[in-house]
Write a protein that holds these residues in place. Sequence first.
Motif, mmCIF file in Angstrom:
data_model
loop_
_atom_site.group_PDB
_atom_site.id
_atom_site.type_symbol
_atom_site.label_atom_id
_atom_site.label_comp_id
_atom_site.label_asym_id
_atom_site.label_seq_id
_atom_site.Cartn_x
_atom_site.Cartn_y
_atom_site.Cartn_z
ATOM 1 N N VAL A 50 7.694 -5.083 11.420
ATOM 2 C CA VAL A 50 8.942 -4.433 11.001
ATOM 3 C C VAL A 50 9.913 -5.432 10.387
ATOM 4 N N VAL A 51 9.847 -6.693 10.837
ATOM 5 C CA VAL A 51 10.695 -7.717 10.220
ATOM 6 C C VAL A 51 10.242 -7.970 8.786
ATOM 7 N N ARG A 52 8.949 -8.088 8.583
ATOM 8 C CA ARG A 52 8.417 -8.337 7.239
ATOM 9 C C ARG A 52 8.733 -7.197 6.274
ATOM 10 N N ALA A 53 8.808 -5.975 6.788
ATOM 11 C CA ALA A 53 9.064 -4.819 5.928
ATOM 12 C C ALA A 53 10.537 -4.656 5.584
ATOM 13 N N ALA A 54 11.419 -5.350 6.297
ATOM 14 C CA ALA A 54 12.861 -5.177 6.097
ATOM 15 C C ALA A 54 13.367 -5.952 4.891
ATOM 16 N N ASP A 55 14.343 -5.374 4.217
ATOM 17 C CA ASP A 55 15.089 -6.080 3.173
ATOM 18 C C ASP A 55 16.310 -6.766 3.772
ATOM 19 N N VAL A 56 16.923 -6.096 4.751
ATOM 20 C CA VAL A 56 18.111 -6.620 5.430
ATOM 21 C C VAL A 56 17.849 -6.581 6.930
ATOM 22 N N VAL A 57 18.071 -7.702 7.594
ATOM 23 C CA VAL A 57 17.914 -7.786 9.049
ATOM 24 C C VAL A 57 19.270 -8.122 9.661
ATOM 25 N N VAL A 58 19.762 -7.233 10.527
ATOM 26 C CA VAL A 58 21.049 -7.439 11.187
ATOM 27 C C VAL A 58 20.790 -7.701 12.663
ATOM 28 N N ALA A 101 0.817 -1.210 0.000
ATOM 29 C CA ALA A 101 0.000 0.000 0.000
ATOM 30 C C ALA A 101 0.853 1.263 0.000
ATOM 31 N N ILE A 102 2.081 1.143 0.484
ATOM 32 C CA ILE A 102 3.047 2.241 0.477
ATOM 33 C C ILE A 102 4.313 1.727 -0.184
ATOM 34 N N ALA A 103 4.763 2.425 -1.209
ATOM 35 C CA ALA A 103 5.961 2.006 -1.927
ATOM 36 C C ALA A 103 7.215 2.476 -1.190
ATOM 37 N N SER A 104 8.244 1.653 -1.215
ATOM 38 C CA SER A 104 9.535 2.030 -0.652
ATOM 39 C C SER A 104 10.590 1.803 -1.725
ATOM 40 N N ASP A 105 11.250 2.881 -2.144
ATOM 41 C CA ASP A 105 12.238 2.762 -3.212
ATOM 42 C C ASP A 105 13.672 2.776 -2.686
ATOM 43 N N VAL A 106 13.821 2.606 -1.367
ATOM 44 C CA VAL A 106 15.150 2.505 -0.776
ATOM 45 C C VAL A 106 15.228 1.211 0.039
ATOM 46 N N CYS A 107 16.432 0.801 0.374
ATOM 47 C CA CYS A 107 16.616 -0.414 1.151
ATOM 48 C C CYS A 107 16.131 -0.199 2.587
ATOM 49 N N GLU A 108 15.372 -1.154 3.081
ATOM 50 C CA GLU A 108 14.874 -1.125 4.455
ATOM 51 C C GLU A 108 15.760 -2.025 5.305
ATOM 52 N N VAL A 109 16.417 -1.432 6.296
ATOM 53 C CA VAL A 109 17.339 -2.179 7.144
ATOM 54 C C VAL A 109 16.844 -2.167 8.585
ATOM 55 N N LEU A 110 16.809 -3.332 9.190
ATOM 56 C CA LEU A 110 16.381 -3.477 10.580
ATOM 57 C C LEU A 110 17.537 -4.019 11.411
ATOM 58 N N GLY A 139 13.503 -14.491 1.178
ATOM 59 C CA GLY A 139 13.668 -13.301 0.359
ATOM 60 C C GLY A 139 14.338 -12.141 1.058
ATOM 61 N N LYS A 140 14.725 -12.338 2.329
ATOM 62 C CA LYS A 140 15.401 -11.277 3.057
ATOM 63 C C LYS A 140 16.850 -11.673 3.312
ATOM 64 N N ARG A 141 17.672 -10.678 3.490
ATOM 65 C CA ARG A 141 19.072 -10.938 3.802
ATOM 66 C C ARG A 141 19.259 -10.824 5.309
ATOM 67 N N TYR A 142 19.807 -11.853 5.924
ATOM 68 C CA TYR A 142 20.036 -11.871 7.364
ATOM 69 C C TYR A 142 21.532 -11.871 7.648
ATOM 70 N N LEU A 143 21.947 -10.989 8.543
ATOM 71 C CA LEU A 143 23.335 -10.914 8.975
ATOM 72 C C LEU A 143 23.368 -11.001 10.497
ATOM 73 N N ASP A 144 24.372 -11.662 11.038
ATOM 74 C CA ASP A 144 24.545 -11.717 12.485
ATOM 75 C C ASP A 144 25.917 -11.149 12.813
#
Length: 219
Positions: A154-162, A80-89, A175-180
């Motif tokens: 917020v997890v679902r909306a993220a592209d990258v989760v650190v 419903a809302i477009a995001s044209d930048v990377c979402e990082v959590l 479909g998400k990138r996870y980093l620890d």
Amino acid sequence: MTPEPQALPGLLTPEASLHRLADDLAARFTGVFARETVDRYVFESYTALARTARVGAHLPVLTARFATERLTALAQTEGAIASDVCEVLFVCVHNAGRSQMAAGLLQHHGGSRVHVRSAGSQPAATVEDPVVAAMAEIGIDLTAEFPKPLTDDVVRAADVVVTMGCGDACPVYPGKRYLDWQVRDPAGLTVGEVRAIREDLDRRVRSLLAELHTAGSPA
């Protein structure tokens, strides 16, 4: 039925404030969410923050920020809302040190190229004072930040989760990138000790931002 919130010291009638907030957010998200969804998110956000709040006077303001962030994340996930930048959590245990520092650094270096959120698996009451002081030394103001519980939206909306030290608390979605990141916890440390953590995080954040910029896409 949405349960009535319990009042904290300094906030005798939270219901009125929360209903006004729900009115404002319902207008903001008209055509995106039903009023029932907005009400649920507002009251759930208040309840979640109230679990660790020390003083209730500022809780409606923090609830407004938290509920808005969660509803925005949900709207992004549903398209419903477009995001044209990377979402990082960034996620750590208390959202009072490492994740707040990393989020501040990435927003500082990335500017409008990224959108950053942070959360904690077991949020504390406030951001650690030495963390705020160490970040202020390099011109990053965390005084308005506050620990937030980790939520699915917020997890679902993220592209990258650190993640940093929070184990398996963060749900994993395809479909998400996870980093620890193995980063020392600044809880109980001096400002001098926190500086070393800040520099460690700064190197990691700069490297992540370079990767995101090179990739040219959110994930």
